[in-house]
Design a protein around this motif. Structure first.
Motif, PDB file in Angstrom:
ATOM      1  N   ARG A  50       0.547  -9.965 -71.117  1.00 51.29           N
ATOM      2  CA  ARG A  50      -0.764 -10.298 -70.542  1.00 51.29           C
ATOM      3  C   ARG A  50      -1.144 -11.755 -70.788  1.00 51.29           C
ATOM      4  O   ARG A  50      -2.240 -12.184 -70.409  1.00 51.29           O
ATOM      5  CB  ARG A  50      -1.841  -9.390 -71.145  1.00 51.29           C
ATOM      6  CG  ARG A  50      -1.634  -7.908 -70.878  1.00 51.29           C
ATOM      7  CD  ARG A  50      -2.884  -7.122 -71.223  1.00 51.29           C
ATOM      8  NE  ARG A  50      -3.269  -7.224 -72.614  1.00 51.29           N
ATOM      9  CZ  ARG A  50      -3.134  -6.252 -73.525  1.00 51.29           C
ATOM     10  NH1 ARG A  50      -2.574  -5.101 -73.157  1.00 51.29           N
ATOM     11  NH2 ARG A  50      -3.519  -6.422 -74.768  1.00 51.29           N
ATOM     12  N   GLY A  51      -0.263 -12.503 -71.479  1.00 51.42           N
ATOM     13  CA  GLY A  51      -0.572 -13.898 -71.780  1.00 51.42           C
ATOM     14  C   GLY A  51      -1.621 -14.045 -72.860  1.00 51.42           C
ATOM     15  O   GLY A  51      -2.343 -15.058 -72.897  1.00 51.42           O
ATOM     16  N   GLN A  52      -1.695 -13.058 -73.769  1.00 52.82           N
ATOM     17  CA  GLN A  52      -2.703 -13.067 -74.821  1.00 52.82           C
ATOM     18  C   GLN A  52      -2.102 -13.315 -76.196  1.00 52.82           C
ATOM     19  O   GLN A  52      -0.898 -13.111 -76.409  1.00 52.82           O
ATOM     20  CB  GLN A  52      -3.447 -11.723 -74.860  1.00 52.82           C
ATOM     21  CG  GLN A  52      -4.374 -11.467 -73.686  1.00 52.82           C
ATOM     22  CD  GLN A  52      -5.132 -10.167 -73.879  1.00 52.82           C
ATOM     23  OE1 GLN A  52      -4.543  -9.093 -73.919  1.00 52.82           O
ATOM     24  NE2 GLN A  52      -6.442 -10.276 -74.011  1.00 52.82           N
ATOM     25  N   LEU A  53      -2.963 -13.720 -77.133  1.00 53.29           N
ATOM     26  CA  LEU A  53      -2.591 -13.866 -78.530  1.00 53.29           C
ATOM     27  C   LEU A  53      -2.990 -12.607 -79.292  1.00 53.29           C
ATOM     28  O   LEU A  53      -3.993 -11.962 -78.964  1.00 53.29           O
ATOM     29  CB  LEU A  53      -3.299 -15.064 -79.150  1.00 53.29           C
ATOM     30  CG  LEU A  53      -2.989 -16.446 -78.563  1.00 53.29           C
ATOM     31  CD1 LEU A  53      -3.942 -17.480 -79.145  1.00 53.29           C
ATOM     32  CD2 LEU A  53      -1.545 -16.830 -78.847  1.00 53.29           C
ATOM     33  N   LEU A  54      -2.222 -12.282 -80.309  1.00 55.82           N
ATOM     34  CA  LEU A  54      -2.600 -11.173 -81.182  1.00 55.82           C
ATOM     35  C   LEU A  54      -3.853 -11.556 -81.975  1.00 55.82           C
ATOM     36  O   LEU A  54      -4.136 -12.739 -82.196  1.00 55.82           O
ATOM     37  CB  LEU A  54      -1.465 -10.842 -82.143  1.00 55.82           C
ATOM     38  CG  LEU A  54      -0.291 -10.048 -81.562  1.00 55.82           C
ATOM     39  CD1 LEU A  54       0.874 -10.056 -82.542  1.00 55.82           C
ATOM     40  CD2 LEU A  54      -0.699  -8.619 -81.232  1.00 55.82           C
ATOM     41  N   PRO A  55      -4.625 -10.562 -82.422  1.00 54.11           N
ATOM     42  CA  PRO A  55      -5.879 -10.857 -83.144  1.00 54.11           C
ATOM     43  C   PRO A  55      -5.704 -11.802 -84.330  1.00 54.11           C
ATOM     44  O   PRO A  55      -6.518 -12.714 -84.513  1.00 54.11           O
ATOM     45  CB  PRO A  55      -6.354  -9.473 -83.586  1.00 54.11           C
ATOM     46  CG  PRO A  55      -5.809  -8.552 -82.545  1.00 54.11           C
ATOM     47  CD  PRO A  55      -4.477  -9.111 -82.173  1.00 54.11           C
ATOM     48  N   ARG A  56      -4.671 -11.607 -85.145  1.00 53.23           N
ATOM     49  CA  ARG A  56      -4.481 -12.487 -86.299  1.00 53.23           C
ATOM     50  C   ARG A  56      -4.099 -13.896 -85.877  1.00 53.23           C
ATOM     51  O   ARG A  56      -4.421 -14.867 -86.578  1.00 53.23           O
ATOM     52  CB  ARG A  56      -3.441 -11.881 -87.256  1.00 53.23           C
ATOM     53  CG  ARG A  56      -4.011 -10.752 -88.095  1.00 53.23           C
ATOM     54  CD  ARG A  56      -2.965  -9.913 -88.801  1.00 53.23           C
ATOM     55  NE  ARG A  56      -3.594  -8.849 -89.580  1.00 53.23           N
ATOM     56  CZ  ARG A  56      -4.116  -7.737 -89.049  1.00 53.23           C
ATOM     57  NH1 ARG A  56      -4.054  -7.540 -87.737  1.00 53.23           N
ATOM     58  NH2 ARG A  56      -4.700  -6.834 -89.819  1.00 53.23           N
ATOM     59  N   GLU A  57      -3.423 -14.021 -84.753  1.00 50.62           N
ATOM     60  CA  GLU A  57      -3.120 -15.352 -84.216  1.00 50.62           C
ATOM     61  C   GLU A  57      -4.404 -16.033 -83.756  1.00 50.62           C
ATOM     62  O   GLU A  57      -4.570 -17.249 -83.933  1.00 50.62           O
ATOM     63  CB  GLU A  57      -2.132 -15.229 -83.056  1.00 50.62           C
ATOM     64  CG  GLU A  57      -0.747 -14.734 -83.469  1.00 50.62           C
ATOM     65  CD  GLU A  57       0.163 -14.456 -82.290  1.00 50.62           C
ATOM     66  OE1 GLU A  57       1.397 -14.586 -82.455  1.00 50.62           O
ATOM     67  OE2 GLU A  57      -0.347 -14.093 -81.201  1.00 50.62           O
TER      68      GLU A  57
END
Length: 547
Positions: A50-57
């Protein structure tokens, strides 16, 4: 003040055995924290697609590189989502802590959308309510990275819906108090979740990813028969150009976080106070000598069992500047330890226990707390007590009224209070030593801490005596096998609930910390509270209303 002369043999067999036990508990704690991170990391392929970053990132990119970060309530929900300790995933489905964004000390909360799409868990709600209170009390800008599936309807509880309103009430309270509330809407916010951006002062949305609507397409169709796309109902483009819910439109997560940093960077009043405050802190730290005694010793000082004695002055001397302390009434009420010292350049008072709190100890602590209030110095409670003293002499000596005086002093103290649960926290000792119910500014636990109304064996023995007396009144004799079985069940129940991982899962503290980190955690909290005292807010009758 004089330097404390330690009598502790850190190389002895007792110290080594205790140290090994503490290190094992720390390793177990880190494994639980890593379990939550790994559970979230499993969603990385979907996020990348989805072109997203993980929460911790996301949190990592928002925070200033290399700056301090104090994680809060990392074990929230442990053993509450699942009774199986091997399957329970702690954290409450969110990441929270105090850190620096563009040089400003802030409260940062992020939905852990890698776990159950960020659905709000029962203890996750309690966690965000707690950190909102910390932000309000310490005048911390509140930054919320939102991507939540909302409440899990398969686990619907009416009390969660009703009490969940407190989350939105607190956002309104923060804004009305003059504390900035900034939301980055990374993904969905449905139904009540739509009020998270709605009650924020500034909202940043991500093109093609952000969603905020009171009723999503399925509910809309079920309720009204109307058919609409997600973008028409609550997409980022619509909200930043038509509804006005969003102020800034980002092309992806990275740009959204950069925008958030820019927004914080423009908080000129906060930047000014933070810069002044940081200079003051640096000045403090130049004159704040580290303890002369080794922090590694803290691993072996606290016994695994509360029956073993420990001199809490040995622990204090490894936390305070220069290992220097001024003991208050050292020859009176000796089981209660009251000390004046400095941590990170902050003058503080410390109250601790070398045993039960007796009449003299309660009076001593009451006097000391009032003395600290007169001086305007924060109080740190290092809990290690089996409670208030009991027995005929104690009762006749007025333990109830003198213990009540101590509780009154703790309750009404006019200075900030921080509690560290180092060892035992039993009975009314938990109250007199500023437990969770007494609203300390911060409360942390060590990995071996235990909290209970009494010890498991004492509880079991009490019930055994009561049961045998009831049978005797009926002319019956107790069944030894049944009596022993009941005894063991009660001990097991109390021991399980007294365990610090379990109590931390219930949000009865703000996190479990490595004893060696205690000085840094206390200094960070003292800095936070000192800056709060310096920050001038511009409160309003109402929070900032969206236009």
């Amino acid at each position: 003040m004089s330097q404390y002369a330690s009598q502790w043999n850190a190389a002895g067999a007792q110290a080594q055995a205790r140290s090994e036990a503490t290190l094992a508990r720390i390793a177990a704690m880190r494994e639980l924290e890593e379990r939550a991170a790994q559970a979230s990391f499993k969603s990385k392929p979907q996020f990348e697609k989805r072109g997203q970053l993980l929460p911790r990132e996301r949190v990592g990119l928002l925070l200033d590189a290399g700056a301090p970060w104090l994680a809060l309530c990392s074990l929230a929900g442990y053993m509450q989502d699942s009774p199986d300790p091997a399957r329970s995933v702690p954290g409450g489905g969110m990441i929270a802590g105090i850190g620096f964004v563009s040089g400003v000390r802030c409260m940062v909360v992020a939905s852990d959308s890698g776990i159950e799409a960020g659905a709000i868990q029962e203890k996750g709600l309690d966690k965000i309510l707690r950190v909102q209170e910390i932000a309000l009390q310490n005048k911390l800008p509140f930054i919320h990275l939102v991507e939540s599936a909302g409440a899990n309807l398969m686990r619907y509880r009416v009390e969660g819906f009703v009490l969940g309103g407190g989350l939105f009430r607190n956002l309104a309270r923060l804004s009305a108090a003059g504390i900035p509330v900034i939301t980055v809407q990374h993904g969905s916010g449905t139904a009540g979740g739509a009020y998270m951006p709605g009650l924020s002062d500034v909202v940043i949305m991500v093109q093609g990813r952000s969603r905020a609507f009171l009723a999503g397409p399925p509910l809309l169709k079920a309720a009204t028969g109307e058919i609409a796309s997600e973008e028409e109902l609550g997409g980022a483009q619509m909200h930043t150009s038509i509804s006005g819910l969003g102020e800034h439109l980002a092309q992806d997560d990275r740009q959204a976080l950069a925008m958030a940093r820019d927004v914080v960077d423009r908080l000129s009043q906060w930047k000014c106070h933070e810069t002044h405050s940081q200079k003051a802190q640096h000045a403090h730290k130049k004159i704040a000598n580290p303890p002369l005694l080794n922090a590694e010793d803290l691993l072996g000082l606290m016994p695994a069992h509360h029956r073993e004695p420990v001199d809490m002055r040995e622990i204090i001397a490894r936390l305070v500047d220069g290992s220097e302390l001024l003991e208050f009434k050292p020859g009176y009420g000796v089981a209660t330890v009251c000390v004046q010292a400095d941590i990170g350049g902050h003058a503080i008072g410390i109250v601790s226990n070398n045993g039960p709190i007796d009449v003299a100890g309660a009076n001593k602590a009451t006097h000391f707390i009032q003395w600290m209030c007169q001086l305007g110095q924060p109080i740190i409670y290092l809990q290690n007590t089996t409670g208030f003293m009991v027995g005929k002499d104690s009762e006749q000596g007025g333990m109830i009224k003198h213990g009540s005086k101590m509780i009154q002093a703790v309750t009404n103290a006019s200075v900030p209070q921080i509690t560290i649960q180092c060892g035992a926290s039993f009975g009314a000792g938990n109250y007199g030593m500023c437990g969770r119910g007494y609203a300390p500014h911060f409360l942390f636990s060590w990995p071996g801490a235990k909290t209970a109304v009494m010890g498991g064996e004492q509880a079991a023995r009490t019930m055994q005596i009561v049961s045998e007396a009831a049978l005797a009144r009926k002319g019956l004799a107790p069944d030894p096998e049944q009596s022993q079985q009941q005894f063991e069940q009660i001990v097991a129940m109390f021991e399980a609930q007294a365990d610090v991982f379990y109590t931390s899962g219930l949000l009865l503290d703000d996190g479990v910390i490595d004893p060696r980190d205690t000085r840094e955690v206390l200094a960070f909290c003292l800095d936070t509270m000192a800056q709060a005292a310096q920050r001038s807010l511009r409160p309003m009758q109402f929070g900032v209303a969206r236009m």
